[in-house]
Write a protein that holds these residues in place. Structure first.
Motif, PDB file in Angstrom:
ATOM      1  N   LEU A  21      45.353  47.678  50.511  1.00 48.57           N
ATOM      2  CA  LEU A  21      46.164  48.080  51.729  1.00 48.57           C
ATOM      3  C   LEU A  21      45.500  47.346  52.478  1.00 48.57           C
ATOM      4  CD1 LEU A  21      44.681  51.850  51.267  1.00 48.57           C
ATOM      5  CD2 LEU A  21      46.931  51.038  51.394  1.00 48.57           C
ATOM      6  N   GLY A  22      46.839  46.692  53.210  1.00 51.25           N
ATOM      7  CA  GLY A  22      46.209  45.441  54.225  1.00 51.25           C
ATOM      8  C   GLY A  22      45.859  44.518  53.347  1.00 51.25           C
ATOM      9  N   GLU A  23      45.231  43.925  54.063  1.00 48.11           N
ATOM     10  CA  GLU A  23      44.626  42.526  53.022  1.00 48.11           C
ATOM     11  C   GLU A  23      43.443  42.611  52.339  1.00 48.11           C
ATOM     12  OE1 GLU A  23      45.705  39.926  53.194  1.00 48.11           O
ATOM     13  OE2 GLU A  23      47.211  40.877  54.261  1.00 48.11           O
ATOM     14  N   ILE A  24      43.038  44.279  52.786  1.00 47.33           N
ATOM     15  CA  ILE A  24      41.742  44.390  52.230  1.00 47.33           C
ATOM     16  C   ILE A  24      42.014  45.058  50.285  1.00 47.33           C
ATOM     17  CG2 ILE A  24      39.777  46.390  51.428  1.00 47.33           C
ATOM     18  CD1 ILE A  24      40.339  46.256  54.387  1.00 47.33           C
ATOM     19  N   ARG A  25      41.828  44.687  49.548  1.00 51.38           N
ATOM     20  CA  ARG A  25      41.859  44.757  47.647  1.00 51.38           C
ATOM     21  C   ARG A  25      41.445  46.198  47.896  1.00 51.38           C
ATOM     22  NH1 ARG A  25      40.582  40.545  45.271  1.00 51.38           N
ATOM     23  NH2 ARG A  25      43.318  40.255  45.349  1.00 51.38           N
ATOM     24  N   ILE A  26      41.330  46.913  46.991  1.00 51.72           N
ATOM     25  CA  ILE A  26      41.094  48.648  46.556  1.00 51.72           C
ATOM     26  C   ILE A  26      40.996  48.550  45.388  1.00 51.72           C
ATOM     27  CG2 ILE A  26      41.795  49.265  48.850  1.00 51.72           C
ATOM     28  CD1 ILE A  26      44.141  51.123  47.092  1.00 51.72           C
ATOM     29  N   SER A  27      41.382  47.921  44.446  1.00 56.09           N
ATOM     30  CA  SER A  27      40.926  47.620  43.190  1.00 56.09           C
ATOM     31  C   SER A  27      41.833  47.228  42.147  1.00 56.09           C
ATOM     32  CB  SER A  27      42.487  49.584  42.471  1.00 56.09           C
ATOM     33  OG  SER A  27      43.894  49.889  42.686  1.00 56.09           O
ATOM     34  N   ALA A  28      41.558  47.721  41.001  1.00 49.26           N
ATOM     35  CA  ALA A  28      41.854  46.154  40.001  1.00 49.26           C
ATOM     36  C   ALA A  28      42.215  47.161  38.754  1.00 49.26           C
ATOM     37  CB  ALA A  28      41.341  44.763  39.808  1.00 49.26           C
ATOM     38  N   SER A  29      42.634  47.021  38.162  1.00 44.48           N
ATOM     39  CA  SER A  29      43.100  47.663  36.716  1.00 44.48           C
ATOM     40  C   SER A  29      43.625  46.769  35.759  1.00 44.48           C
ATOM     41  CB  SER A  29      44.840  48.286  36.765  1.00 44.48           C
ATOM     42  OG  SER A  29      44.622  49.662  38.394  1.00 44.48           O
ATOM     43  N   LEU A  30      43.824  47.366  34.358  1.00 46.35           N
ATOM     44  CA  LEU A  30      43.990  47.029  33.479  1.00 46.35           C
ATOM     45  C   LEU A  30      45.398  48.207  32.679  1.00 46.35           C
ATOM     46  CD1 LEU A  30      44.736  44.931  30.737  1.00 46.35           C
ATOM     47  CD2 LEU A  30      42.637  46.347  29.351  1.00 46.35           C
ATOM     48  N   ALA A  31      46.413  47.517  32.080  1.00 47.09           N
ATOM     49  CA  ALA A  31      47.491  48.597  31.950  1.00 47.09           C
ATOM     50  C   ALA A  31      48.407  48.703  30.593  1.00 47.09           C
ATOM     51  CB  ALA A  31      48.071  49.374  33.092  1.00 47.09           C
ATOM     52  N   LEU A  46      53.716  56.251  26.062  1.00 49.10           N
ATOM     53  CA  LEU A  46      52.110  56.960  26.890  1.00 49.10           C
ATOM     54  C   LEU A  46      51.784  55.525  27.543  1.00 49.10           C
ATOM     55  CD1 LEU A  46      49.245  58.178  26.397  1.00 49.10           C
ATOM     56  CD2 LEU A  46      48.948  56.555  24.130  1.00 49.10           C
ATOM     57  N   PHE A  47      51.537  55.720  28.854  1.00 57.37           N
ATOM     58  CA  PHE A  47      50.765  54.803  29.901  1.00 57.37           C
ATOM     59  C   PHE A  47      49.230  55.209  29.597  1.00 57.37           C
ATOM     60  CE2 PHE A  47      49.982  53.704  33.875  1.00 57.37           C
ATOM     61  CZ  PHE A  47      50.103  52.476  33.961  1.00 57.37           C
ATOM     62  N   THR A  48      48.640  54.430  29.821  1.00 61.38           N
ATOM     63  CA  THR A  48      47.018  54.473  29.770  1.00 61.38           C
ATOM     64  C   THR A  48      47.122  52.692  31.070  1.00 61.38           C
ATOM     65  OG1 THR A  48      47.065  54.588  27.574  1.00 61.38           O
ATOM     66  CG2 THR A  48      45.095  53.997  28.584  1.00 61.38           C
ATOM     67  N   GLU A  49      45.816  53.614  31.863  1.00 60.78           N
ATOM     68  CA  GLU A  49      45.397  53.143  32.911  1.00 60.78           C
ATOM     69  C   GLU A  49      43.956  52.907  32.834  1.00 60.78           C
ATOM     70  OE1 GLU A  49      45.930  51.511  37.622  1.00 60.78           O
ATOM     71  OE2 GLU A  49      47.467  53.126  36.641  1.00 60.78           O
ATOM     72  N   GLN A  50      43.264  52.020  32.830  1.00 63.73           N
ATOM     73  CA  GLN A  50      41.899  51.132  33.441  1.00 63.73           C
ATOM     74  C   GLN A  50      41.115  50.436  34.552  1.00 63.73           C
ATOM     75  OE1 GLN A  50      41.476  48.986  29.902  1.00 63.73           O
ATOM     76  NE2 GLN A  50      39.488  50.456  28.455  1.00 63.73           N
ATOM     77  N   VAL A  51      41.419  51.250  35.573  1.00 62.81           N
ATOM     78  CA  VAL A  51      41.167  51.313  36.716  1.00 62.81           C
ATOM     79  C   VAL A  51      39.561  50.760  37.657  1.00 62.81           C
ATOM     80  CG1 VAL A  51      41.671  53.631  38.102  1.00 62.81           C
ATOM     81  CG2 VAL A  51      42.117  51.149  38.814  1.00 62.81           C
ATOM     82  N   VAL A  52      39.048  50.084  38.126  1.00 63.04           N
ATOM     83  CA  VAL A  52      38.049  50.090  39.097  1.00 63.04           C
ATOM     84  C   VAL A  52      39.006  49.951  40.171  1.00 63.04           C
ATOM     85  CG1 VAL A  52      38.012  47.212  38.246  1.00 63.04           C
ATOM     86  CG2 VAL A  52      36.045  49.109  39.500  1.00 63.04           C
ATOM     87  N   PHE A  53      37.579  51.624  40.989  1.00 62.18           N
ATOM     88  CA  PHE A  53      38.151  51.134  42.645  1.00 62.18           C
ATOM     89  C   PHE A  53      36.901  50.124  43.108  1.00 62.18           C
ATOM     90  CE2 PHE A  53      39.909  54.961  41.128  1.00 62.18           C
ATOM     91  CZ  PHE A  53      41.556  55.107  41.438  1.00 62.18           C
ATOM     92  N   LEU A  54      37.329  49.589  44.605  1.00 62.87           N
ATOM     93  CA  LEU A  54      36.394  48.332  44.685  1.00 62.87           C
ATOM     94  C   LEU A  54      35.800  48.950  46.251  1.00 62.87           C
ATOM     95  CD1 LEU A  54      38.288  45.531  43.854  1.00 62.87           C
ATOM     96  CD2 LEU A  54      36.654  46.288  42.088  1.00 62.87           C
ATOM     97  N   ASP A  55      34.785  48.287  46.800  1.00 61.12           N
ATOM     98  CA  ASP A  55      33.974  48.235  47.724  1.00 61.12           C
ATOM     99  C   ASP A  55      33.840  49.998  48.402  1.00 61.12           C
ATOM    100  OD1 ASP A  55      33.379  45.744  46.738  1.00 61.12           O
ATOM    101  OD2 ASP A  55      34.674  45.192  47.672  1.00 61.12           O
TER     102      ASP A  55
END
Length: 158
Positions: free
Chosen positions: A94-104, A118-127
């Motif tokens: 969002l803007g210049e701020i990384r909010i998440s990283a995912s493996l899909a 089948l869509f599977t996502e493993q997400v990490v929400f940051l900071d």
């Protein structure tokens, strides 16, 4: 002092689609086709889109929401098995701020009346980013859009 955090979530979304696995896969692989369904909000403004659909290839999507805030998606394809599986890693800003990283992971299987995706996502929400379920909701919208797209479109070139 900045506080760093990593909040993990995993979710899966399955759809029975009235189209062949080949046609559903092609909607992911073809840049012109994907650009038609790969949006959660029609009123947002597309700034940049690029898809290099191959192992090691990248995808970028930058849009501005109705308040002018930049939403940036950047992915790298890790594994592609035609008509069977796609695995990619991506981050969101969002803007210049990384909010998440995912493996899909997206899998495709032939079904009696079409295909199962089948869509599977493993997400990490940051900071400290508080998602509140909006990632899953946005992904549900995307899955609904690809289903509608492939069920109404004819053949899609790879």
């Amino acid at each position: 002092m900045t506080k760093y955090s990593a909040m993990h979530e995993t979710f899966s979304i399955e759809r029975k689609i009235r189209a062949s696995a080949s046609r559903v896969f092609a909607a992911w692989a073809n840049p012109q086709a994907k650009r038609q369904w790969f949006a959660c909000h029609d009123e947002w403004v597309s700034l940049d889109y690029n898809l290099d659909f191959r192992v090691g290839g990248e995808e970028r999507n930058r849009v501005a929401d109705s308040n002018g805030v930049l939403h940036a998606y950047q992915a790298r394809y890790l594994d592609i098995v035609p008509e069977a599986r796609i695995i990619y890693a991506y981050d969101m800003k969002l803007g210049e701020i990384r909010i998440s990283a995912s493996l899909a992971t997206v899998t495709f299987e032939a079904a009696p009346s079409g295909a199962t995706m089948l869509f599977t996502e493993q997400v990490v929400f940051l900071d400290g980013y508080k998602d509140g379920g909006s990632r899953r909701q946005g992904t549900e919208i995307l899955v609904d859009r690809i289903q509608a797209f492939v069920e109404r479109e004819g053949n899609i070139a790879h």
